[in-house]
Enzyme design. Structure first.
Site, PDB file in Angstrom:
ATOM      1  N   GLY A  61       0.784  -1.237   0.000  1.00  0.00           N
ATOM      2  CA  GLY A  61       0.000   0.000   0.000  1.00  0.00           C
ATOM      3  C   GLY A  61       0.810   1.279   0.000  1.00  0.00           C
ATOM      4  CB  SER A  62       4.312   2.213  -0.819  1.00  0.00           C
ATOM      5  OG  SER A  62       4.492   1.788  -2.137  1.00  0.00           O
ATOM      6  CG  ASN A  63       1.705   3.192  -5.789  1.00  0.00           C
ATOM      7  OD1 ASN A  63       2.028   4.204  -6.409  1.00  0.00           O
ATOM      8  ND2 ASN A  63       2.341   2.041  -5.928  1.00  0.00           N
ATOM      9  CG  ASN A 120      -4.718  -1.441 -12.429  1.00  0.00           C
ATOM     10  OD1 ASN A 120      -4.432  -1.560 -11.239  1.00  0.00           O
ATOM     11  ND2 ASN A 120      -4.155  -2.191 -13.367  1.00  0.00           N
ATOM     12  CG  HIS A 163       0.394  -3.295 -15.400  1.00  0.00           C
ATOM     13  ND1 HIS A 163      -0.032  -4.428 -14.741  1.00  0.00           N
ATOM     14  CD2 HIS A 163       1.393  -3.684 -16.206  1.00  0.00           C
ATOM     15  CE1 HIS A 163       0.693  -5.453 -15.140  1.00  0.00           C
ATOM     16  NE2 HIS A 163       1.559  -5.035 -16.035  1.00  0.00           N
ATOM     17  CG  LEU A 184     -10.876 -10.010 -13.827  1.00  0.00           C
ATOM     18  CD1 LEU A 184      -9.914  -9.217 -14.693  1.00  0.00           C
ATOM     19  CD2 LEU A 184     -11.351 -11.256 -14.571  1.00  0.00           C
TER      20      LEU A 184
HETATM   21  C1  GAR Z   1       2.848  -1.370  -7.632  1.00  0.00           C
HETATM   22  O1  GAR Z   1       4.118  -1.349  -8.231  1.00  0.00           O
HETATM   23  C2  GAR Z   1       1.766  -1.548  -8.680  1.00  0.00           C
HETATM   24  O2  GAR Z   1       2.095  -0.984  -9.913  1.00  0.00           O
HETATM   25  C3  GAR Z   1       1.699  -3.044  -8.775  1.00  0.00           C
HETATM   26  O3  GAR Z   1       1.813  -3.502  -7.469  1.00  0.00           O
HETATM   27  C4  GAR Z   1       2.678  -2.611  -6.744  1.00  0.00           C
HETATM   28  C5  GAR Z   1       2.021  -2.294  -5.421  1.00  0.00           C
HETATM   29  O4  GAR Z   1       2.903  -1.577  -4.593  1.00  0.00           O
HETATM   30  N1  GAR Z   1       0.454  -3.451  -9.383  1.00  0.00           N
HETATM   31  C6  GAR Z   1       0.345  -4.541 -10.153  1.00  0.00           C
HETATM   32  O5  GAR Z   1       1.274  -5.283 -10.393  1.00  0.00           O
HETATM   33  C7  GAR Z   1      -1.049  -4.772 -10.714  1.00  0.00           C
HETATM   34  N2  GAR Z   1      -1.016  -5.733 -11.791  1.00  0.00           N
HETATM   35  P1  GAR Z   1       2.374  -0.867  -3.275  1.00  0.00           P
HETATM   36  O6  GAR Z   1       1.494  -1.900  -2.550  1.00  0.00           O
HETATM   37  O7  GAR Z   1       3.585  -0.549  -2.486  1.00  0.00           O
HETATM   38  O8  GAR Z   1       1.579   0.333  -3.684  1.00  0.00           O
END
Ligand code: GAR
Length: 190
Positions: free
Chosen positions: A12-14, A103, A105, A88
């Site tokens: 969940g850093s994003n 989303n 990616h 999904l």
């Molecule tokens: C992110 O890099 C995102 O782009 C990726 O998961 C990571 C989550 O990081 N998403 C996918 O691969 C979706 N297909 P986070 O939990 O630290 O935000």
């Protein structure tokens, strides 16, 4: 006030970066709710620390009921953001929020997309294939994995010395720089 709901399956850093982005700017936007399919996802600790409510759901309530849609409607959610969410999205949720699910990616779609292509799997494939560049894609969500209209792509270089971990760092940097900004821009259009 525009209200966001963020779905995340992992760290969940994003999600944290998006919450802080809108909080710091005191824009007319707030992250109202964090939703996750994983009861032990670290994003739940981040949500608690940041004072954002969270909700954990299971496969049955996501795929076989309208429970999530009802919750999002009750909370007057304007836009859903998938930030590292790995399931999904079912048709009923897409129909309830047409063009209102975004989303991110961690690759330059259509490369390295589709089922099973997430997180480290993507970066490992990029390194194995000796790509010279990779990047991020921010896109609308439809019924097919990683398929909807692209809102923004940003690139970074990949060196022969890079590993999946160093590529992940570069990708996260791009995500933190552009994801919230792209959400903010999109919100002005809906
Ligand atoms: C992110 O890099 C995102 O782009 C990726 O998961 C990571 C989550 O990081 N998403 C996918 O691969 C979706 N297909 P986070 O939990 O630290 O935000």
């Amino acid at each position: 006030m525009k209200r966001l709901a963020i779905f995340a399956s992992g760290s969940g850093s994003n999600a944290e970066q998006i919450i802080n982005h809108f909080h710091n700017r005191s824009l007319q936007v707030c992250v109202d709710l964090i939703l996750t399919n994983r009861p032990n996802a670290y994003v739940l600790q981040r949500a608690e620390k940041l004072g954002v409510e969270s909700y954990v759901f299971n496969r049955a309530s996501f795929y076989d009921s309208d429970a999530i849609i009802n919750l999002l409607n009750e909370r007057h959610i304007d836009l859903i953001v998938l930030a590292g969410f790995l399931w999904l999205v079912p048709k009923n949720l897409i129909a309830a929020f047409p063009n209102k699910i975004i989303n991110i990616h961690p690759a330059l779609l259509p490369k390295y997309g589709g089922k099973g292509m997430y997180g480290q799997h993507v970066h490992q494939a990029v390194v194995a294939n000796k790509e010279i560049e990779t990047g991020i894609t921010i896109h609308l969500v439809d019924e097919i994995y990683d398929n909807g209209a692209i809102l923004r792509q940003e690139k970074c270089e990949v060196q022969l010395s890079d590993t999946a971990d160093t590529v992940a760092e570069k990708i996260h940097k791009l995500e933190y720089e552009y994801f919230a900004e792209t959400i903010e821009e999109y919100l002005t259009k809906i």
